[in-house]
Design a protein around this motif. Structure first.
Motif, short mmCIF file in Angstrom:
data_model
loop_
_atom_site.label_atom_id
_atom_site.label_comp_id
_atom_site.label_asym_id
_atom_site.label_seq_id
_atom_site.Cartn_x
_atom_site.Cartn_y
_atom_site.Cartn_z
N ARG A 210 0.85 -1.20 0.00
CA ARG A 210 0.00 0.00 0.00
C ARG A 210 0.88 1.24 0.00
N VAL A 211 0.39 2.29 -0.67
CA VAL A 211 1.10 3.56 -0.61
C VAL A 211 0.71 4.22 0.71
N VAL A 212 1.68 4.41 1.59
CA VAL A 212 1.37 4.99 2.90
C VAL A 212 1.77 6.45 3.01
N LEU A 213 2.57 6.91 2.06
CA LEU A 213 2.99 8.31 2.12
C LEU A 213 3.46 8.75 0.74
N THR A 214 3.03 9.94 0.32
CA THR A 214 3.64 10.55 -0.87
C THR A 214 3.95 11.99 -0.52
N GLY A 215 4.99 12.50 -1.11
CA GLY A 215 5.35 13.89 -0.83
C GLY A 215 6.55 14.33 -1.63
N ALA A 216 6.93 15.58 -1.41
CA ALA A 216 8.11 16.11 -2.08
C ALA A 216 9.34 15.42 -1.49
N SER A 217 10.25 15.02 -2.35
CA SER A 217 11.45 14.30 -1.89
C SER A 217 12.27 15.15 -0.92
N ALA A 218 12.37 16.44 -1.22
CA ALA A 218 13.16 17.32 -0.36
C ALA A 218 12.57 17.38 1.05
N ASP A 219 11.24 17.36 1.14
CA ASP A 219 10.59 17.38 2.46
C ASP A 219 10.84 16.08 3.22
#
Ligand SMILES: Nc1ncnc2c1ncn2[C@@H]1O[C@H](COP(=O)(O)OP(=O)(O)O)[C@@H](O)[C@H]1O
Ligand SMILES: [Mg+2]
Length: 233
Positions: A210-219
């Motif tokens: 499952r995808v549990v997190l997506t976000g900006a790589s720098a963050d």
């Protein structure tokens, strides 16, 4: 743009991917992270059509490509460098490179043999050697070169640095950066999460399919708690 929605896939009775939603805008570099066995390779293999999508939808450049064969996905402009490289040991370096070469989906041939050899001078010296005579690093370069000769709009790299010496690993990341700079989208899986986050715009973390997190790589690079929680680092 690659878009995945509600994707589920199985190996036999084992339900591996659960309701995956993921977006990869054109020109974007996406990192896929997650501990061993969390489904990264399965997700890539499902995107490429090696594993059936039991439900859900995959769209590429606005068209529904769910259930297309790997050959078709390659023709539509998705280059795939599989875990383990998948080069042909009995063919020469030159044959490995040109065998599947073709213009991209827009008819353009930006990547030529000459350009690949400029990117990987080591391959130039070994053009007539057999694939099995190459070192691991050279085999990886060959696999990347071969994928680029499809003139892809998206390049997928699964554990491209696995088992390679540090100098070669650095060389592979430089190539990934050079490819990214040409505007090709990339989807990168690698055990070195820091390198993945440094070489991508966005990242998604998989946990048990499952995808549990997506976000900006720098963050994410600045989020030790999230990294600790999902990657155990
Ligand atoms: N060919 C296969 N047959 C059955 N199960 C598999 C197969 N390949 C992988 N799996 C299982 O699917 C899960 C996800 O594996 P994988 O996608 O390879 O993870 P990752 O690439 O994140 O390490 C794991 O539980 C693994 O054991
Ligand atoms: Mg894997």
């Amino acid at each position: 743009m690659l878009s995945v929605s509600g994707l589920n896939s199985f190996y036999g009775d084992s339900h591996i991917l659960h309701d995956i939603d993921l977006q990869l805008p054109a020109g974007c570099a996406l990192g896929l992270l997650g501990r061993n066995g969390m489904g990264k390779t399965t997700l890539i293999r499902t995107l490429m059509g090696f594993v059936p999508a039991v439900s859900g939808r995959i769209t590429w450049d606005g068209r529904d490509v769910t259930g297309r064969s790997p050959e078709k996905m390659a023709r539509l402009g998705i280059g795939y460098v599989p875990e383990g490289r998948g080069i042909f040991p009995n063919l020469s370096v030159r044959e490995n490179l040109v065998m599947t070469a073709r213009p991209g989906p827009d008819g353009r041939r930006e990547w030529t043999l000459e350009r690949i050899l400029a990117l990987f001078p080591r391959l130039q010296e070994r053009l007539d050697h057999g694939g099995q005579q190459l070192s691991g690093g050279e085999q990886q370069m060959l696999a990347i070169g071969r994928a680029l000769l499809l003139n892809p709009h998206l390049l997928i790299l699964d554990e491209a640095t696995e088992g390679l010496a540090p100098l070669i690993v650095a060389e592979i990341w430089n190539v990934i950066a050079a490819v990214r700079a040409t505007g090709i989208s990339t989807l990168v899986v690698d055990r070195d999460y820091r390198a993945v986050l440094r070489h991508t715009d966005r990242a998604a973390i998989l946990e048990k399919g499952r995808v549990v997190l997506t976000g900006a790589s720098a963050d994410l690079l600045q989020s030790p708690q999230e990294l600790g929680r999902w990657l155990g680092v």
